[in-house]
Enzyme design. Structure first.
Site, mmCIF file in Angstrom:
data_model
loop_
_atom_site.group_PDB
_atom_site.id
_atom_site.type_symbol
_atom_site.label_atom_id
_atom_site.label_comp_id
_atom_site.label_asym_id
_atom_site.label_seq_id
_atom_site.Cartn_x
_atom_site.Cartn_y
_atom_site.Cartn_z
ATOM 1 N N CYS A 97 -6.010 1.888 5.901
ATOM 2 C CA CYS A 97 -6.689 0.665 6.329
ATOM 3 C C CYS A 97 -6.093 0.215 7.670
ATOM 4 C CB CYS A 97 -6.493 -0.423 5.265
ATOM 5 S SG CYS A 97 -4.790 -1.057 5.182
ATOM 6 N N HIS A 139 0.856 -1.185 0.000
ATOM 7 C CA HIS A 139 0.000 0.000 0.000
ATOM 8 C C HIS A 139 0.893 1.237 0.000
ATOM 9 C CE1 HIS A 139 -3.828 -2.006 1.853
ATOM 10 N NE2 HIS A 139 -3.266 -2.758 0.913
ATOM 11 N N CYS A 164 -2.233 -0.500 7.474
ATOM 12 C CA CYS A 164 -1.413 0.711 7.364
ATOM 13 C C CYS A 164 -1.480 1.545 8.642
ATOM 14 C CB CYS A 164 -1.848 1.526 6.157
ATOM 15 S SG CYS A 164 -1.491 0.682 4.597
ATOM 16 N N GLU A 200 1.064 3.767 1.909
ATOM 17 C CA GLU A 200 1.609 4.126 3.218
ATOM 18 C C GLU A 200 2.806 3.249 3.586
ATOM 19 O OE1 GLU A 200 -2.983 4.422 3.607
ATOM 20 O OE2 GLU A 200 -1.521 3.265 2.463
#
Length: 169
Positions: free
Chosen positions: A97, A67, A100, A69
């Site tokens: 999410c 992701h 993260c 992040e």
């Protein structure tokens, strides 16, 4: 000098910095979109300088943890030479999410600045609030709504195009 005016000037400067770094995150999000990835971008900032960048690469890398992040956090940790990112802030175009949000806490990030909230999967205030959960050994501040309209428009456009392409088949 009037203290109220001085405070307003500081507030405006801070807002300008927040917007400048969120625009960097938006650049990263556009890179993700150009790869066919969900357009989310992130940057890690320390002392006014970007020290880590990332955009979604889950499809490209065939990695569910890639992701925006986590990519930005990994890059910042590598550049700074350690896993503790104390004194660093994260700017991300969409609400992180749970995975993260956990990485944000574990990296000891000071504050996460969020563009668009995610009521279906967000873990920084929507479904849960991992960074500010007082039961954890570290907490990160959360600031929402930074360039929210631009961040939301990028996501909406991506998913609209995806639906239109699917409908055309």
């Amino acid at each position: 000098m009037d203290n109220t005016r001085e405070n307003r000037t500081v507030s405006t400067a801070k807002r300008e910095d927040e917007e400048r770094f969120m625009r960097e995150a938006l650049r990263e999000a556009r890179k993700a979109a150009s790869l066919g990835e969900v357009p989310i971008g992130a940057v890690v900032v320390k002392d006014g300088a970007v020290v880590g960048r990332g955009h979604n690469l889950t499809v490209t890398r065939k990695d569910p943890t890639a992701h925006a992040e986590t990519v930005a956090i990994r890059n910042a940790a590598k550049k700074l030479g350690g896993w503790r990112l104390s004194g660093c802030d994260l700017y991300v175009t969409a609400e992180p999410c749970p995975m993260c949000a956990g990485a944000i806490v574990l990296a000891r990030l000071r504050t996460v600045f969020i563009g668009a909230m995610d009521p279906k999967a967000g873990a920084c205030g929507s479904l849960m609030d991992i960074p500010e959960d007082p039961r954890l050994n570290h907490n990160s501040g959360v600031v929402t709504g930074v360039l929210e309209d631009e961040c939301r428009a990028l996501l909406k456009s991506f998913f609209r195009n995806l639906r239109d392409a699917s409908d055309a088949e």
